[in-house]
Design a protein around this motif. Structure first.
Motif, PDB file in Angstrom:
ATOM      1  N   ASP A 172      -4.033  -0.389  -8.569  1.00 31.06           N
ATOM      2  CA  ASP A 172      -5.352   0.219  -8.719  1.00 31.06           C
ATOM      3  C   ASP A 172      -5.226   1.722  -8.508  1.00 31.06           C
ATOM      4  O   ASP A 172      -4.712   2.173  -7.480  1.00 31.06           O
ATOM      5  CB  ASP A 172      -6.338  -0.341  -7.685  1.00 31.06           C
ATOM      6  CG  ASP A 172      -6.617  -1.828  -7.884  1.00 31.06           C
ATOM      7  OD1 ASP A 172      -6.464  -2.310  -9.020  1.00 31.06           O
ATOM      8  OD2 ASP A 172      -6.976  -2.496  -6.888  1.00 31.06           O
ATOM      9  N   TRP A 214      -9.513  -2.301 -13.027  1.00 35.27           N
ATOM     10  CA  TRP A 214      -8.685  -2.545 -11.842  1.00 35.27           C
ATOM     11  C   TRP A 214      -7.581  -3.513 -12.234  1.00 35.27           C
ATOM     12  O   TRP A 214      -7.545  -4.023 -13.361  1.00 35.27           O
ATOM     13  CB  TRP A 214      -9.517  -3.058 -10.672  1.00 35.27           C
ATOM     14  CG  TRP A 214      -9.881  -4.521 -10.722  1.00 35.27           C
ATOM     15  CD1 TRP A 214     -10.578  -5.170 -11.705  1.00 35.27           C
ATOM     16  CD2 TRP A 214      -9.547  -5.510  -9.741  1.00 35.27           C
ATOM     17  NE1 TRP A 214     -10.707  -6.497 -11.407  1.00 35.27           N
ATOM     18  CE2 TRP A 214     -10.096  -6.730 -10.211  1.00 35.27           C
ATOM     19  CE3 TRP A 214      -8.871  -5.481  -8.529  1.00 35.27           C
ATOM     20  CZ2 TRP A 214      -9.953  -7.930  -9.492  1.00 35.27           C
ATOM     21  CZ3 TRP A 214      -8.749  -6.668  -7.821  1.00 35.27           C
ATOM     22  CH2 TRP A 214      -9.282  -7.869  -8.297  1.00 35.27           C
ATOM     23  N   GLU A 216       0.855  -1.184   0.000  1.00 36.21           N
ATOM     24  CA  GLU A 216       0.000   0.000   0.000  1.00 36.21           C
ATOM     25  C   GLU A 216       0.891   1.234   0.000  1.00 36.21           C
ATOM     26  O   GLU A 216       1.762   1.387   0.858  1.00 36.21           O
ATOM     27  CB  GLU A 216      -0.923  -0.003   1.211  1.00 36.21           C
ATOM     28  CG  GLU A 216      -1.932  -1.152   1.188  1.00 36.21           C
ATOM     29  CD  GLU A 216      -2.865  -1.142   2.385  1.00 36.21           C
ATOM     30  OE1 GLU A 216      -2.660  -0.290   3.291  1.00 36.21           O
ATOM     31  OE2 GLU A 216      -3.797  -1.969   2.426  1.00 36.21           O
ATOM     32  N   ASP A 236      -9.133  -1.835  -5.247  1.00 35.91           N
ATOM     33  CA  ASP A 236      -8.982  -1.840  -3.793  1.00 35.91           C
ATOM     34  C   ASP A 236      -8.354  -0.572  -3.233  1.00 35.91           C
ATOM     35  O   ASP A 236      -8.155  -0.462  -2.021  1.00 35.91           O
ATOM     36  CB  ASP A 236      -8.127  -3.044  -3.372  1.00 35.91           C
ATOM     37  CG  ASP A 236      -8.783  -4.371  -3.713  1.00 35.91           C
ATOM     38  OD1 ASP A 236     -10.022  -4.442  -3.627  1.00 35.91           O
ATOM     39  OD2 ASP A 236      -8.065  -5.323  -4.083  1.00 35.91           O
TER      40      ASP A 236
END
Length: 315
Positions: A134, A112, A83, A140
């Motif tokens: 994404d 995506w 992330e 997500d």
């Protein structure tokens, strides 16, 4: 099975088909009603409050499309997920598989990372690390700065730059639809380098997209002007700067494979032809009958792309 059983089964299928047809007609009626309402509202606002009409048109422009094709998941398995933080805030989710020179997969508008998942295993088998992500508002990742179910091309570009800073320069970038513009803009800016570029079903020029949008909503001319001004203010540049054909016309973008289907109903085949003609580094490959989405899962197309990505480099 007895004749009675066969008859019963046939009747059940007939009823199911009829029910499906009725549901489809119902959805079309609802969609037409909504469109009529939006057209009427924007027509009135265009007269009494043009700025408000422009803001509403801008919000509609940035609303992501639905459709199950854009949510298909063709990843062979779960990869390593990281992330990252988008420049405007929020999480950008990226996923990687394999080891070796990096190949990025860039999804299109409303898509995506799983949508390009069929490329993962063949590229990993060919000795590459595959990285997909994404964009804000997609998959997500966290919502766009404009809110849930919205997105912008600028945020796709910014997300790609963040992912590129994390994983480094690339052996290749494989991009689809609106992602082709995002990828080309990032490479053109020089914030990320790649040896090869693959554009699958590249999108139209933005003047054409804007004209189609205006026709669909029957936007008055002054609302169109308000919308264009809002788009350019958000992007910080002219819409024409995002047009694909001029981006690589001087030969400064990498060796490029353009893949476009003759029966693509979302982006005309002529767009791919125009890009391939304008770019001295580009080669056009034509498919027929795969449309805009199935081309991403076609075994022959994937094999062709992998062969191009892994082939010998020009001197």
């Amino acid at each position: 099975m007895s004749a009675v059983d066969a008859s019963a089964t046939g009747t059940a299928r007939t009823h199911a088909t009829a029910a499906t047809a009725r549901a489809s007609r119902g959805r079309r009626l609802v969609a037409r009603s909504r469109l009529a309402y939006v057209r009427g509202r924007l027509r009135v606002l265009g007269v009494v409050a043009p700025r408000a009409a422009g803001a509403e048109a801008f919000a509609l422009w940035c609303t992501l499309p639905g459709g199950s094709g854009r949510r298909k998941d063709d990843r062979p398995s779960a990869g390593e997920v990281v992330e990252l933080t988008a420049p405007r805030g929020g999480r950008v989710v990226a996923e990687s598989w394999g080891e070796g020179p990096v190949v990025y997969l860039v999804h299109g508008w409303g898509g995506w990372r799983g949508q390009l998942g069929a490329f993962v295993a063949p590229l990993v088998d060919a000795g590459h690390r595959v990285v997909a992500f994404d964009a804000p508002g997609h998959g997500d990742s966290d919502p766009s700065v404009l809110g849930p179910r919205r997105g912008t091309l600028v945020e796709v570009m910014e997300a790609f730059e963040v992912v590129g800073a994390r994983f480094g320069d690339a052996a290749a970038v494989v991009a689809h639809s609106m992602g082709t513009t995002a990828a080309s803009m990032v490479l053109r800016a020089g914030t990320l380098r790649a040896d090869r570029l693959v554009l699958v079903a590249p999108n139209h020029d933005f003047a054409d997209i804007l004209a189609d949008f205006a026709r669909t909503l029957r936007l008055p001319v002054r609302v169109q002007r308000q919308l264009r001004a809002a788009l350019e203010e958000f992007a910080g540049r002219s819409l024409s700067d995002f047009d694909l054909a001029p981006l690589g016309a001087d030969g400064q973008l990498p060796q490029t494979l353009v893949v476009h289907d003759r029966r693509d109903k979302e982006t005309p085949f002529a767009v791919g032809e125009r890009v391939a003609t304008a770019w001295p580094t580009a080669t056009l490959v034509t498919t027929d009958g795969l449309g805009h989405q199935r081309v991403l899962r076609d075994a022959a197309t994937i094999e062709l792309v992998v062969r191009d990505v892994t082939g010998p480099r020009d001197a």
